[in-house]
Write a protein that holds these residues in place. Sequence first.
Motif, short mmCIF file in Angstrom:
data_model
loop_
_atom_site.label_atom_id
_atom_site.label_comp_id
_atom_site.label_asym_id
_atom_site.label_seq_id
_atom_site.Cartn_x
_atom_site.Cartn_y
_atom_site.Cartn_z
N SER A 196 8.11 -1.19 -8.54
CA SER A 196 8.37 -1.36 -7.12
C SER A 196 7.12 -0.90 -6.37
O SER A 196 6.26 -0.23 -6.95
CB SER A 196 9.57 -0.53 -6.68
OG SER A 196 9.82 -0.70 -5.30
N LEU A 197 7.02 -1.24 -5.11
CA LEU A 197 5.92 -0.72 -4.31
C LEU A 197 6.25 0.69 -3.84
O LEU A 197 7.40 0.99 -3.51
CB LEU A 197 5.66 -1.62 -3.10
CG LEU A 197 5.17 -3.03 -3.40
CD1 LEU A 197 4.88 -3.76 -2.10
CD2 LEU A 197 3.96 -3.04 -4.30
N ASP A 198 5.23 1.53 -3.81
CA ASP A 198 5.40 2.92 -3.38
C ASP A 198 5.22 2.98 -1.87
O ASP A 198 4.11 2.96 -1.36
CB ASP A 198 4.37 3.81 -4.07
CG ASP A 198 4.62 5.29 -3.84
OD1 ASP A 198 5.36 5.62 -2.88
OD2 ASP A 198 4.08 6.10 -4.59
N LYS A 199 6.32 3.03 -1.15
CA LYS A 199 6.30 3.01 0.32
C LYS A 199 5.81 4.33 0.93
O LYS A 199 5.65 4.43 2.14
CB LYS A 199 7.69 2.69 0.87
CG LYS A 199 8.19 1.33 0.45
CD LYS A 199 7.33 0.23 1.04
CE LYS A 199 7.92 -1.12 0.70
NZ LYS A 199 7.21 -2.22 1.28
N HIS A 200 5.54 5.34 0.09
CA HIS A 200 5.10 6.64 0.59
C HIS A 200 3.58 6.82 0.50
O HIS A 200 3.07 7.83 0.97
CB HIS A 200 5.77 7.77 -0.19
CG HIS A 200 7.27 7.72 -0.09
ND1 HIS A 200 7.95 8.06 1.06
CD2 HIS A 200 8.21 7.33 -0.97
CE1 HIS A 200 9.24 7.90 0.87
NE2 HIS A 200 9.44 7.45 -0.36
N ILE A 201 2.89 5.85 -0.09
CA ILE A 201 1.44 5.96 -0.28
C ILE A 201 0.77 4.69 0.24
O ILE A 201 1.29 3.59 0.06
CB ILE A 201 1.10 6.12 -1.79
CG1 ILE A 201 1.67 7.43 -2.31
CG2 ILE A 201 -0.40 6.07 -2.02
CD1 ILE A 201 1.50 7.60 -3.80
N ILE A 202 -0.39 4.85 0.84
CA ILE A 202 -1.23 3.72 1.21
C ILE A 202 -2.58 3.95 0.54
O ILE A 202 -3.18 5.02 0.70
CB ILE A 202 -1.39 3.60 2.74
CG1 ILE A 202 -0.04 3.30 3.37
CG2 ILE A 202 -2.42 2.53 3.08
CD1 ILE A 202 -0.07 3.21 4.89
N ASN A 203 -3.05 2.96 -0.23
CA ASN A 203 -4.31 3.13 -0.93
C ASN A 203 -5.50 2.84 -0.01
O ASN A 203 -5.32 2.53 1.17
CB ASN A 203 -4.34 2.28 -2.21
CG ASN A 203 -4.30 0.79 -1.95
OD1 ASN A 203 -4.53 0.32 -0.84
ND2 ASN A 203 -4.01 0.03 -2.99
N VAL A 204 -6.72 2.93 -0.54
CA VAL A 204 -7.92 2.75 0.27
C VAL A 204 -8.06 1.33 0.81
O VAL A 204 -8.78 1.10 1.78
CB VAL A 204 -9.20 3.14 -0.51
CG1 VAL A 204 -9.21 4.62 -0.83
CG2 VAL A 204 -9.37 2.31 -1.75
N LEU A 205 -7.36 0.38 0.20
CA LEU A 205 -7.39 -1.00 0.68
C LEU A 205 -6.37 -1.24 1.79
O LEU A 205 -6.35 -2.29 2.41
CB LEU A 205 -7.09 -1.96 -0.48
CG LEU A 205 -8.08 -1.93 -1.64
CD1 LEU A 205 -7.60 -2.81 -2.78
CD2 LEU A 205 -9.46 -2.35 -1.18
N GLY A 206 -5.51 -0.25 2.04
CA GLY A 206 -4.51 -0.35 3.11
C GLY A 206 -3.17 -0.89 2.67
O GLY A 206 -2.37 -1.31 3.50
#
Length: 71
Positions: free
Chosen positions: A29-39
Amino acid sequence: MPKGRVRFVAELCKACQLCVRFCPKDVLSLDKHIINVLGYHPVKAINPDDCNGCATCALMCPDLVITVERE
């Protein structure tokens, strides 16, 4: 039953969700609590114990973000 371990390079994930859609065991699943350097919200294993090591997720990933190890 075969087991697998999924690893990610979260900073390269563009959240296309191809791995999530094609996983036959609903491990990802996508981790909705983290945003990576690409956004983007990167992929993560939400049910890692259900992974059977099929590596379909890694085959579907266009950015080579995923590595699967079989036990």
